[in-house]
Design an enzyme around this catalytic site. Structure first.
Site, PDB file in Angstrom:
ATOM      1  N   HIS A  57      81.749  38.529  17.560  1.00  0.00           N
ATOM      2  CA  HIS A  57      81.107  38.569  18.873  1.00  0.00           C
ATOM      3  C   HIS A  57      82.059  38.372  20.053  1.00  0.00           C
ATOM      4  O   HIS A  57      81.691  38.630  21.197  1.00  0.00           O
ATOM      5  CB  HIS A  57      79.968  37.541  18.965  1.00  0.00           C
ATOM      6  CG  HIS A  57      80.330  36.162  18.498  1.00  0.00           C
ATOM      7  ND1 HIS A  57      81.328  35.399  19.063  1.00  0.00           N
ATOM      8  CD2 HIS A  57      79.793  35.391  17.514  1.00  0.00           C
ATOM      9  CE1 HIS A  57      81.389  34.228  18.467  1.00  0.00           C
ATOM     10  NE2 HIS A  57      80.481  34.192  17.501  1.00  0.00           N
ATOM     11  N   HIS A 154      79.462  42.490  18.996  1.00  0.00           N
ATOM     12  CA  HIS A 154      78.074  42.058  19.013  1.00  0.00           C
ATOM     13  C   HIS A 154      77.832  41.204  20.255  1.00  0.00           C
ATOM     14  O   HIS A 154      78.658  40.389  20.636  1.00  0.00           O
ATOM     15  CB  HIS A 154      77.768  41.213  17.776  1.00  0.00           C
ATOM     16  CG  HIS A 154      77.719  41.989  16.508  1.00  0.00           C
ATOM     17  ND1 HIS A 154      76.654  41.939  15.648  1.00  0.00           N
ATOM     18  CD2 HIS A 154      78.591  42.846  15.948  1.00  0.00           C
ATOM     19  CE1 HIS A 154      76.882  42.722  14.608  1.00  0.00           C
ATOM     20  NE2 HIS A 154      78.065  43.271  14.773  1.00  0.00           N
ATOM     21  N   ASP A 159      72.374  43.675  22.110  1.00  0.00           N
ATOM     22  CA  ASP A 159      71.772  44.046  20.833  1.00  0.00           C
ATOM     23  C   ASP A 159      70.248  44.018  20.902  1.00  0.00           C
ATOM     24  O   ASP A 159      69.573  44.834  20.266  1.00  0.00           O
ATOM     25  CB  ASP A 159      72.267  43.114  19.726  1.00  0.00           C
ATOM     26  CG  ASP A 159      73.672  43.456  19.262  1.00  0.00           C
ATOM     27  OD1 ASP A 159      74.269  44.391  19.841  1.00  0.00           O
ATOM     28  OD2 ASP A 159      74.180  42.804  18.342  1.00  0.00           O
TER      29      ASP A 159
END
Length: 241
Positions: A57, A154, A159
């Site tokens: 991430h 991410h 998302d």
């Protein structure tokens, strides 16, 4: 019908090992339309982020140093999701972490997120609709023509926004798709054959796991699947992210 599409990012794989949520992103759907309302916070986890998780991430410990803790935003979060159906891809992972965070609150009588909201997991839905295919969020974006060009790493809010588009595309023609699959199976003669068991075969011993053991098992596999980019061999299809 009010729905909230949700995603989280975490310090590591499992809340059972003390890992924490570091980002929550959620967007609202009302009668299958995005309303523009969203919930988004980065969170100070009071622990170090695993290097492998940071690679996924891109969120660093330094970035989170001045961010609020989950307890600081819990009331706002619960107000946002109250009464909604949560839509999550690989829900076992996110629900496990949310329940762990709720349990840490000083007023620990809040309960579990799946007691407060209903939860719809788009991963098993995608597996039913597309058996034998990869059903990661990126794979579903390609399949349904959803733009995910901004998803180099991410991110919970990004998302959630992408999953909302994917969910709407998946469910827009869901009945037709399922009927088509069933019709094709019938045409190809793919019928299920019964398995005959000998009458003298001894009964198999079945050891039933406790609820805690089952939740821990599912949460762990979902975490491995998400962190490995859908390559967990113990989950059918290997497509949990």
């Amino acid at each position: 019908m009010r729905q909230v599409v949700l995603d989280t990012e975490t310090t590591g794989l499992s809340p059972l090992e003390g890992h924490r949520i570091i980002e929550i992103g959620a967007v609202e759907l009302l009668n299958r339309r995005l309303t523009g309302k969203h919930f988004h916070h980065y969170l100070q986890p009071d622990r170090q982020i695993d290097p492998g998780a940071e690679e996924v991430h891109g969120i660093s410990n330094e970035f989170l140093a001045d961010k609020p803790r989950f307890g600081d935003v819990a009331a706002e979060f619960l107000e946002f999701v109250a009464g909604a159906e949560l839509i999550i891809h690989n829900a076992a992972f996110d629900v496990g972490f949310l329940n762990a965070e709720l349990a840490r609150l000083e007023n620990g009588d809040v309960g579990r997120i799946d007691d407060i909201c209903t939860v719809l997991d788009t991963l098993p839905m995608a597996r039913r609709m597309h058996p034998g295919q990869r059903n990661t969020l990126d794979a579903l974006c390609r399949r349904y023509g959803v733009d995910n060009s901004g998803r180099s790493l991410h991110g919970a809010l990004l998302d959630a926004q992408i999953l909302a588009d994917v969910y709407l595309a998946m469910t827009g023609g869901q009945v037709t798709l399922l009927l088509g699959d069933e019709a094709n199976a019938a045409q190809e003669g793919n019928t299920v054959q019964p398995v005959r068991i000998r009458a003298d075969r001894p009964a198999l011993a079945v050891i039933t796991p406790t609820r805690e053991e089952l939740v821990a098992h599912i949460t762990r596999l979902a975490a491995i699947d998400k962190a490995s980019g859908g390559r967990c061999l113990w989950l059918a299809g290997g497509d949990a992210t």
